[in-house]
Design an enzyme around this catalytic site. Structure first.
Site, PDB file in Angstrom:
ATOM      1  CB  SER A 207      -0.968  -0.064   1.184  1.00 54.30           C
ATOM      2  OG  SER A 207      -2.024   0.838   1.002  1.00 54.30           O
TER       3      SER A 207
ATOM      4  CG  ASP B  62      -7.339  -3.436  -1.785  1.00 58.37           C
ATOM      5  OD1 ASP B  62      -7.890  -2.573  -1.074  1.00 58.37           O
ATOM      6  OD2 ASP B  62      -6.110  -3.608  -1.833  1.00 58.37           O
TER       7      ASP B  62
ATOM      8  CG  HIS C  17      -5.529  -2.768   1.430  1.00 58.12           C
ATOM      9  ND1 HIS C  17      -4.941  -2.594   0.199  1.00 58.12           N
ATOM     10  CD2 HIS C  17      -4.933  -1.858   2.246  1.00 58.12           C
ATOM     11  CE1 HIS C  17      -4.032  -1.627   0.266  1.00 58.12           C
ATOM     12  NE2 HIS C  17      -4.004  -1.162   1.498  1.00 58.12           N
TER      13      HIS C  17
HETATM   14  N1  LIG Z   1      -9.176   2.229   7.953  1.00 58.30           N
HETATM   15  C1  LIG Z   1      -7.884   1.817   8.415  1.00 58.30           C
HETATM   16  C2  LIG Z   1      -6.868   2.267   7.394  1.00 58.30           C
HETATM   17  C3  LIG Z   1      -5.514   1.788   7.696  1.00 58.30           C
HETATM   18  C4  LIG Z   1      -5.098   0.564   6.923  1.00 58.30           C
HETATM   19  O1  LIG Z   1      -5.875  -0.188   6.374  1.00 58.30           O
HETATM   20  N2  LIG Z   1      -3.790   0.396   6.875  1.00 58.30           N
HETATM   21  C5  LIG Z   1      -3.226  -0.680   6.122  1.00 58.30           C
HETATM   22  C6  LIG Z   1      -2.360  -0.082   5.069  1.00 58.30           C
HETATM   23  S1  LIG Z   1      -3.335   0.989   4.041  1.00 58.30           S
HETATM   24  C7  LIG Z   1      -2.224   1.776   3.028  1.00 58.30           C
HETATM   25  O2  LIG Z   1      -1.143   2.132   3.279  1.00 58.30           O
HETATM   26  C8  LIG Z   1      -2.421  -1.587   7.055  1.00 58.30           C
HETATM   27  O3  LIG Z   1      -1.430  -2.176   6.662  1.00 58.30           O
HETATM   28  N3  LIG Z   1      -2.886  -1.682   8.311  1.00 58.30           N
HETATM   29  C9  LIG Z   1      -2.191  -2.418   9.335  1.00 58.30           C
HETATM   30  C10 LIG Z   1      -2.616  -3.848   9.534  1.00 58.30           C
HETATM   31  O4  LIG Z   1      -1.978  -4.507  10.388  1.00 58.30           O
HETATM   32  O5  LIG Z   1      -3.547  -4.330   8.874  1.00 58.30           O
HETATM   33  C11 LIG Z   1      -7.632   2.422   9.781  1.00 58.30           C
HETATM   34  O6  LIG Z   1      -8.305   3.372  10.125  1.00 58.30           O
HETATM   35  O7  LIG Z   1      -6.759   1.933  10.499  1.00 58.30           O
END
Ligand SMILES: N[C@@H](CCC(=O)N[C@@H](CSC=O)C(=O)NCC(=O)O)C(=O)O
Length: 277
Positions: free
Chosen positions: A146, A223, A255
């Site tokens: 991401s 995603d 995602h």
């Molecule tokens: N809605 C979420 C958004 C944060 C999120 O989904 N972060 C992803 C990367 S998105 C793009 O860079 C991520 O890797 N999260 C960490 C995980 O361990 O899944 C929110 O508000 O947190």
């Protein structure tokens, strides 16, 4: 430099280190997996991972399942935090700007410019530190997810010859053309889209004449953030420029780190072929 965690893993060791960074002017943390080959004294290639929005160095090392594959191929894997942090570091209430959202650029705008120098950190300072203090060769690969997929792509494209391999999971592939990227690039770099082009994988592809490092990208079809990612724009830019790209649309995957873990073995094998081949 201080080691703050260590765990045996697949006959190697997962560690977390903290050090004072000259790039960010803050303490920075990174995870490092040392495969059994490194513990036995062999110098090993290094694969750098860049995480996404909201992540610290912990998300990847605890959720991606990379250690078994790194052990199999004899790769060191390094995963830094996604931004400078601390009470003196500017932040924003939103999750997509400020701490946890450094976007791997060198900020030029206030209040970010003093600390948000993540490109210098990941491309210069961190590799120098790893190659000085750990049993590492200068063979480097880079990948990410991401925001970190964007970081991996632009870092490789901005530094021809520095990396032997690059790949990404659901990268923000054309940040200058999507809301997440436009917001961050405006805040960190100002409002001139000509400046953004130096930090946008789809735009950089057009200028990538010194090197045509093949891109491997996996993207989940389910995603929820697909409109923010736009791998189609990167693919079109690659086709126009004659840049090799393998974009794999994966039915049913979202995602999350469940998606990342599902294809981690194939990405590590892709890097190992270039780093140890
Ligand atoms: N809605 C979420 C958004 C944060 C999120 O989904 N972060 C992803 C990367 S998105 C793009 O860079 C991520 O890797 N999260 C960490 C995980 O361990 O899944 C929110 O508000 O947190």
């Amino acid at each position: 430099m201080e080691r703050i965690e260590h765990h045996a893993s697949f006959k190697g060791r997962q560690e977390v280190w903290q050090h004072a960074s000259a790039s960010t002017g803050t303490d920075m943390k990174f995870g490092i997996y040392l495969p059994p080959q490194a513990l036995a004294g062999e110098r090993c290639p290094v694969l750098y991972w860049l995480s996404g929005l909201t992540c610290s160095e912990q998300n990847f090392i605890t959720k991606a399942g990379v250690q078994q594959y790194a052990a199999q191929h004899g790769l060191i894997v390094v995963a830094p935090d996604t931004s400078p942090r601390g009470p003196g570091v500017p932040d924003d209430a939103a999750y997509d700007l400020g701490q946890g959202a450094g976007f791997y650029v060198n900020a030029t705008q206030q209040p970010w410019a003093a600390h948000y120098r993540m490109q210098d950190y990941v491309a210069e300072e961190l590799p120098a530190l790893i190659e000085q203090h750990f049993p590492a060769t200068q063979a480097r690969g880079i990948f990410g997810h991401s925001m970190g997929g964007h970081g991996a792509l632009v870092t490789a494209l901005r530094h021809p010859g520095r990396y032997r391999s690059v790949s990404a999971f659901a990268p923000i592939a054309a940040p200058a053309q999507v809301p997440w990227g436009q917001k961050a690039l405006t805040a960190y770099l100002g409002s001139d889209p000509k400046v953004w082009a130096d930090w946008d994988a789809a735009a950089l592809i057009a200028q990538a004449r010194a090197e045509r490092l093949p891109l491997l990208i996996d993207q989940g079809e389910a995603d929820e953030f697909l409109p923010q990612l736009r791998p189609d724009l990167l693919q079109a830019a690659c086709e126009k420029a004659g840049h090799p790209i393998t974009l794999r649309m994966q039915p049913g995957y979202d995602h999350s780190y469940y998606f990342i873990a599902s294809f981690m073995g194939e990405h590590v094998a892709h890097h190992a072929a270039a780093l140890r081949g």
